[in-house]
Write an enzyme that holds these catalytic residues in place. Structure first.
Site, PDB file in Angstrom:
ATOM      1  CG  ASN A 156      -0.340   0.040   2.527  1.00 22.45           C
ATOM      2  OD1 ASN A 156       0.755  -0.539   2.732  1.00 22.45           O
ATOM      3  ND2 ASN A 156      -0.886   0.656   3.475  1.00 22.45           N
ATOM      4  CB  CYS A 288      -1.858   0.747   8.889  1.00 17.69           C
ATOM      5  SG  CYS A 288      -0.244   1.731   8.820  1.00 17.69           S
TER       6      CYS A 288
HETATM    7  C1  UN1 Z   1       0.526   6.421   6.102  1.00 15.83           C
HETATM    8  O1  UN1 Z   1      -0.853   6.176   6.555  1.00 15.83           O
HETATM    9  O2  UN1 Z   1       0.481   7.640   5.972  1.00 15.83           O
HETATM   10  O3  UN1 Z   1       0.885   0.182   6.070  1.00 15.83           O
HETATM   11  C2  UN1 Z   1       1.492   5.526   6.143  1.00 15.83           C
HETATM   12  C3  UN1 Z   1       0.760   1.252   6.557  1.00 15.83           C
HETATM   13  C4  UN1 Z   1       1.350   2.000   7.460  1.00 15.83           C
HETATM   14  C5  UN1 Z   1       2.057   3.300   6.765  1.00 15.83           C
HETATM   15  C6  UN1 Z   1       0.884   4.392   6.639  1.00 15.83           C
HETATM   16  N1  UN1 Z   1       2.664   1.427   7.964  1.00 15.83           N
HETATM   17  O4  UN1 Z   1      -0.373   1.699   5.697  1.00 15.83           O
END
Ligand code: UN1
Length: 487
Positions: A156, A288
């Site tokens: 992502n 996330c």
């Molecule tokens: C963000 O949401 O800006 O895997 C970074 C993910 C997180 C990083 C997100 N470790 O969505």
């Protein structure tokens, strides 16, 4: 580096681009147009992982001996190259992962910021001097690299997350085996290419493409891998940690979220609804730190729902390269089915559907894996909708009576990555900051994101081990040594 249908996507081992020992490949598709193949990615085996570890081990001694400021210089050159290649990288990211171009550009900028920050730490890998309790004794500490480390990253943020793991790992003096997500191999290749073109010696950064299921055991079981930094789902993270723990391998886990925004009666509702929409529908909810719950006090609930529903209408789905499109596709068929299944489950659970985007009606959206903004209201905090990570553009509005019950609902989940409150009441803001069970808290700011120089990570099922980003990243990628000198 334009993506073409014939581009072979290879591993990088010991300074060379090589195919896997399996000889197999898998098609890398554009999720907005599933008949568009961007490349054929090599499918690696445990043997390829062993070769990558061999190469990283062979390069370690010399890289560790390279002065940290020089390591930083090379890493900074990688950031400069990312900046020069910014537009190309962003377009590729949109084609391969799906997020809209503006989001891709922001991701590339974030990667650059992280790599620059880590590079600058090369001149600041300081230790301490500590007064000894004994006479004529001098005590100091130094930071030592860990050795060969593995960076296992998700699809992502296929440019920013590799960048913010690999850069501090390298500057700290480690050599790296990078295992990117199997859905985004082209972005991974370009990240590695920036480091290679920046002047990284052969073997210092190696990459193995393929599925985590097939390759993770080869990383967790190999005694030569001294640390594993992982971002992905909580289920996979737990398994990886359990395996690595058998041999006391250091592990850092960055996992899922079920992030809540609390909206109080005195909040700027317009701002709060905008924050929830951006948090829930931005990046198609595939992050996330996405907002997946809005916990709203009843006095403002009808007005909040009205504002949120109106905002959802402005999140037009489509190909992320088209102007006017605000939300790209879901990354692949498997994720699409998962998101749709969660929406269906939500409907059966008795929650009220305020907006159903599960199956878009616009014909052009049938070319890709599309879901549109979806809002449930009157959601009970115990429902699966309010408990499980969805990783799609779906948000649940949970009514609350007051701050106490809002905090209780917000905390009543297994995850604890990010959270937010919208209020102008200082006491409510500080009470929230005291009580919110999350690693990253926000007052009148969306749940999303994080800055390059600031620690990133969560608690509970969201995070384990040292934080990423900022100087905290170096706590994971180095060990402290203490030296006692008697004179
Ligand atoms: C963000 O949401 O800006 O895997 C970074 C993910 C997180 C990083 C997100 N470790 O969505």
């Amino acid at each position: 580096m334009t993506a073409t249908a014939t581009l072979p996507v290879l591993n990088h081992i010991g300074g060379a681009w090589v195919g896997s020992s399996s000889g197999e490949t898998v098609a890398d598709r554009n999720p907005a147009h599933t008949d568009e193949v961007l490349g054929e990615a090599t499918v690696s085996t445990a043997e390829d992982v062993r070769h990558a570890i061999d190469a990283a081990e062979a390069a370690y001694r010399e890289w560790r001996a390279t002065p940290a400021p020089q390591r930083g210089d090379i890493v900074r050159k990688a950031a400069d190259l990312m900046e020069r290649r910014r537009e190309e990288l962003a377009r590729l990211l949109t084609q391969e992962e799906g997020k809209v171009l503006a989001e891709s550009l922001a991701e590339v900028d974030r990667a650059i910021g992280n790599v620059r920050f880590a590079a600058a730490q090369g001149t600041r890998l300081t230790g301490e001097t500590i007064p000894s309790a004994q006479r004529r004794t001098f005590i100091y500490t130094v930071r030592e690299p860990v050795g060969v480390v593995a960076c296992v990253t998700p699809w992502n943020f296929p440019i920013a997350i590799p960048a913010w793991k690999i850069a501090p790992a390298l500057v700290a003096g480690n050599t790296v085996v990078f295992k990117p997500a199997s859905l985004t191999p082209l972005c991974a290749v370009q990240v590695v290419q920036c480091f290679v073109d920046g002047g990284l010696p052969d073997g210092v950064l190696n990459m193995v493409l393929g599925s985590g299921e097939a390759l993770s055991r080869a990383l967790t079981a190999d005694e030569r891998v001294k640390a594993i930094s992982f971002t992905g789902s909580s289920a996979v993270g737990r398994r990886l940690y359990a395996q690595a723990a058998e041999r006391l391998c250091k592990v850092q886990l960055e996992m899922g979220g079920k992030n809540a925004v609390i909206v109080m009666g005195d909040a700027d509702l317009e701002k709060a609804a905008e924050s929830v929409a951006v948090g829930a529908f931005g990046a198609t909810g595939q992050r996330c730190t996405a907002t997946s719950r809005a916990v709203v006090v009843r006095s403002v609930l009808p007005e909040f729902n009205r504002l949120l529903a109106a905002k959802a209408e402005t999140w037009r789905a489509g190909d992320g390269l088209d102007s006017g499109v605000r939300m790209g596709p879901i990354v692949d068929e498997t994720q699409l089915q998962k998101v749709r299944a969660k929406i269906d489950e939500g409907k059966r659970s008795g929650a009220k559907v305020l907006r159903d985007g599960g199956t878009p009606s616009r014909a052009e959206l049938r070319a890709g894996y599309f879901v549109e903004p979806t809002i449930f209201s009157e959601v009970d905090p115990r429902m699966p909708l309010a408990q499980e990570e969805i990783f799609g553009p779906v948000v649940s509005v949970i009514p609350a009576d007051d701050l106490e019950s809002a905090l209780e609902a917000a905390n009543a989940v297994g995850y604890g990555l990010s959270s937010s409150i919208y209020t102008n009441d200082l006491r409510a803001a500080f009470r929230y900051a005291d009580e919110s069970q999350a690693g990253m808290l926000h007052v009148n700011i969306p749940t999303l994101g994080g800055e390059a120089h600031v620690p990133f990570g969560g608690v509970k099922d969201s995070g384990f081990g040292d934080r990423e980003c900022g100087t905290a990243a170096f706590d994971f990628f180095s060990e402290q040594r203490v030296v006692y000198v008697g004179y």
